[in-house]
Design a protein around this motif. Structure first.
Motif: not given
Length: 267
Positions: A162-172
């Motif tokens: 879940g936390l890595w998905a949020l990191i991806g959200l920010g990067a996107g």
């Protein structure tokens, strides 16, 4: 907020992406579990050269069950990037903000939905890994569930995805081009940052920095025993400190992405 969250789930689960990712997560979890179980229980690994191999049944089970997480968090990272990147690429973000004029609420819904989606894929990954890994470990004469720390590692695996998905959200959000954001994020998370962590671990001053990198924090949460270039174990944080560090990365990336989205003009 509830209708916005429901809309985010509907956007995700009405595409082919979710079940394609689901198949990849289950298969990778099972494949890595079988691979690690066979390697770690082999006679060669248990010999003098196997200093970095888990020595107890509990450590062995954790390494086997969570081996696929290294691939799983790359998939949820990609999901986070595509969740927002696809909306900007296809200009559906305009309709989203017209339907829910409060952008902060939209981003809050995306954050919460991604945490749940990441945990969902974590359950699938662990289902494949625990099922396949248990069969191999039992056949090899090992106890798959030797103590309670194994259950903690499994639970933390859900949080990791879940936390890595949020990191991806920010990067996107921070990288405007979806394809570039996807390639850069995966390259950094999979190759650049882990190698940088190992290089830093070889220097006196870098040893204090290396444990706080995302990949090392992830490994600390799983209590995995990685080695450096010299074969010696790399110093890492405790599982709870690793969780706090990874949560901080996710909060910063999602926070920056939300701030930029709220202030950005939408065509």
């Amino acid at each position: 907020m509830t209708p916005a969250i429901r809309a985010e789930f509907r956007k995700f689960f009405t595409t082919r992406l979710w079940w394609g990712m689901a198949i990849a997560v289950v298969l990778s979890g099972a494949a890595f579990a079988v691979l690690f179980a066979l390697v770690f229980t082999s006679d060669i690994a248990r010999g003098p050269q196997g200093a970095a191999v888990p020595q107890t049944d509990a450590d062995l089970a954790k390494a086997v069950f969570t081996g696929g997480i290294q691939v799983g968090y790359l998939l949820t990272l990609a999901i986070g990037v595509m969740t927002i990147g696809a909306e900007y690429r296809h200009q559906t973000i305009t309709a989203t903000f017209l339907a829910v004029p409060r952008r902060g609420r939209v981003m809050g819904a995306k954050v919460l939905s991604l945490l749940v989606i990441g945990a969902f894929y974590g359950v699938l990954s662990l289902a494949g890994a625990v099922g396949a890994g248990t069969l191999v470990l039992t056949a090899k004469g090992h106890q798959p569930f030797a103590d309670s720390s194994i259950w903690r590692a499994l639970a933390l695996s859900l949080l990791i995805l879940g936390l890595w998905a949020l990191i991806g959200l920010g990067a996107g959000i921070l990288i405007p081009n979806q394809v570039a954001a996807l390639l850069i994020s995966i390259a950094v998370a999979w190759i650049v940052e882990p190698v940088l962590g190992l290089v830093l671990a070889l220097t006196d001053w870098g040893q204090n920095i290396s444990p706080y990198l995302p990949s090392r924090a992830t490994a600390a949460m799983l209590e995995s025993t990685g080695g450096g270039f010299d074969g010696q174990p790399v110093e890492q944080l405790s599982w709870w400190a690793g969780a706090l560090v990874l949560a901080a990365y996710a909060a910063v990336m999602a926070g920056l992405g939300t701030w930029r989205t709220v202030r950005r003009d939408i065509a």
